[in-house]
Motif scaffolding. Structure first.
Motif, short mmCIF file in Angstrom:
data_model
loop_
_atom_site.label_atom_id
_atom_site.label_comp_id
_atom_site.label_asym_id
_atom_site.label_seq_id
_atom_site.Cartn_x
_atom_site.Cartn_y
_atom_site.Cartn_z
N ASP A 293 -3.23 6.71 -10.10
CA ASP A 293 -1.80 6.39 -10.16
C ASP A 293 -1.51 4.91 -9.98
O ASP A 293 -0.36 4.48 -9.94
N GLY A 294 -2.57 4.10 -9.86
CA GLY A 294 -2.41 2.66 -9.72
C GLY A 294 -2.38 2.15 -8.30
O GLY A 294 -2.44 0.93 -8.07
N SER A 295 -2.30 3.03 -7.32
CA SER A 295 -2.30 2.61 -5.92
C SER A 295 -3.69 2.12 -5.52
O SER A 295 -4.70 2.54 -6.09
N THR A 296 -3.72 1.24 -4.53
CA THR A 296 -4.98 0.63 -4.11
C THR A 296 -5.09 0.63 -2.59
O THR A 296 -4.09 0.45 -1.89
N ALA A 297 -6.29 0.83 -2.10
CA ALA A 297 -6.57 0.74 -0.67
C ALA A 297 -7.76 -0.18 -0.48
O ALA A 297 -8.58 -0.37 -1.39
#
Length: 282
Positions: free
Chosen positions: A220-224
């Protein structure tokens, strides 16, 4: 049927389920711990620790129990679930994110990343960092190597690892195992979804000195991001914190050798090590 809950209302962990199953099978078989020890060649005290959940065991002992009880691979499958309990709770959120990541970037400041380690390398590193008995070490090594399946599944993430030159200046105590580790790095670098780069000392100072970093991108494009040194680790999920670390990684990657130059660096290191070993023997 939903999993049975204990008195606290929580579902039992896979570790406890494995322990209960191992204990049940022995009880139903009518074997004593001494008899089981003879059949599996494992110490009765160690087997008792498996039945009480103190240890989860290694793949070898679990396979031996599957054979004795003729359970196919049932215990081995339970062990696959239970092995995650070896990792600290604060690390499990990271493991959830890495399991679904489509892209993974990593910077290793001092040691070969876990996803790229051979069994010998993992054994020596974990043995130094967390000294304990042989059974505990075997469990830790098996858990670490088990995570490498991420890079060999049907749809693996794109994986880029930047290895500091310091990684290559701290060899294993066994020269042959060190050569095997270097060969393994070259083999992994040949995979289409894996990119390896070496950050030479000549690149100078950078924002991540002494700190290893992993960046995980989701579909979904989120990053950690996960930062780690020899004593602590921290998971960063807020956008601003992740962006700062991502920019630091970009600067570091731009200073690294190209993938082709990095392969050549490792090959030269192997040749130099082999030459030194030959000289030492003459």
């Amino acid at each position: 049927m939903p999993a049975r809950k204990n008195a606290s209302g929580r579902k039992p962990s896979a570790r406890l389920l494995l322990a209960a199953e191992v204990a049940r099978l022995r009880e139903e078989s009518g074997r004593s711990l001494g008899q089981l020890a003879q059949e599996t060649t494992y110490d009765r005290t160690y087997l008792h620790k498996l039945e009480t959940g103190v240890r989860i065991g290694s793949p070898e002992v679990i396979a031996a129990l599957d054979k004795v009880y003729a359970t196919g691979e049932r215990l081995s499958m339970l062990w696959e679930l239970a092995r995650e309990d070896v990792f600290p709770d604060k690390y499990k959120r990271f493991m959830e994110l890495e399991a679904t990541a489509t892209v993974r970037y990593e910077y290793a400041a001092a040691t070969v990343p876990g996803l790229l380690q051979t069994k010998a390398y993992a054994s020596e590193v974990l043995g130094v960092a967390q000294p304990g008995d042989e059974q505990e070490l075997a469990e830790l090594v098996a858990a670490r190597l088990g995570r490498q399946g991420l890079l060999h599944r049907e749809s693996p993430p794109h994986y880029r690892a930047v290895l500091d030159e310091a990684v290559f200046r701290r060899a294993l105590s066994d020269p042959e195992e060190w050569q095997a580790q270097l060969v393994h790095l070259l083999t992994m670098a040949q995979l289409a979804h894996v990119t390896l780069q070496v950050l030479p000392f000549s690149s100078g100072l950078h924002p991540l000195i002494g700190t290893s970093l992993t960046l995980l991108w989701q579909a979904d494009g989120s990053t950690a991001a996960y930062t780690e040194n020899s004593h602590t680790g921290e998971l960063v999920e807020d956008a601003s914190g992740v962006e700062r670390l991502r920019l630091s990684y970009d600067l570091l990657r731009d200073s690294a050798l190209s993938p082709r130059e990095s392969v050549a660096f490792i090959q030269r290191l192997m040749e130099d090590d082999a030459t030194c070993e030959t000289l030492d023997r003459t």
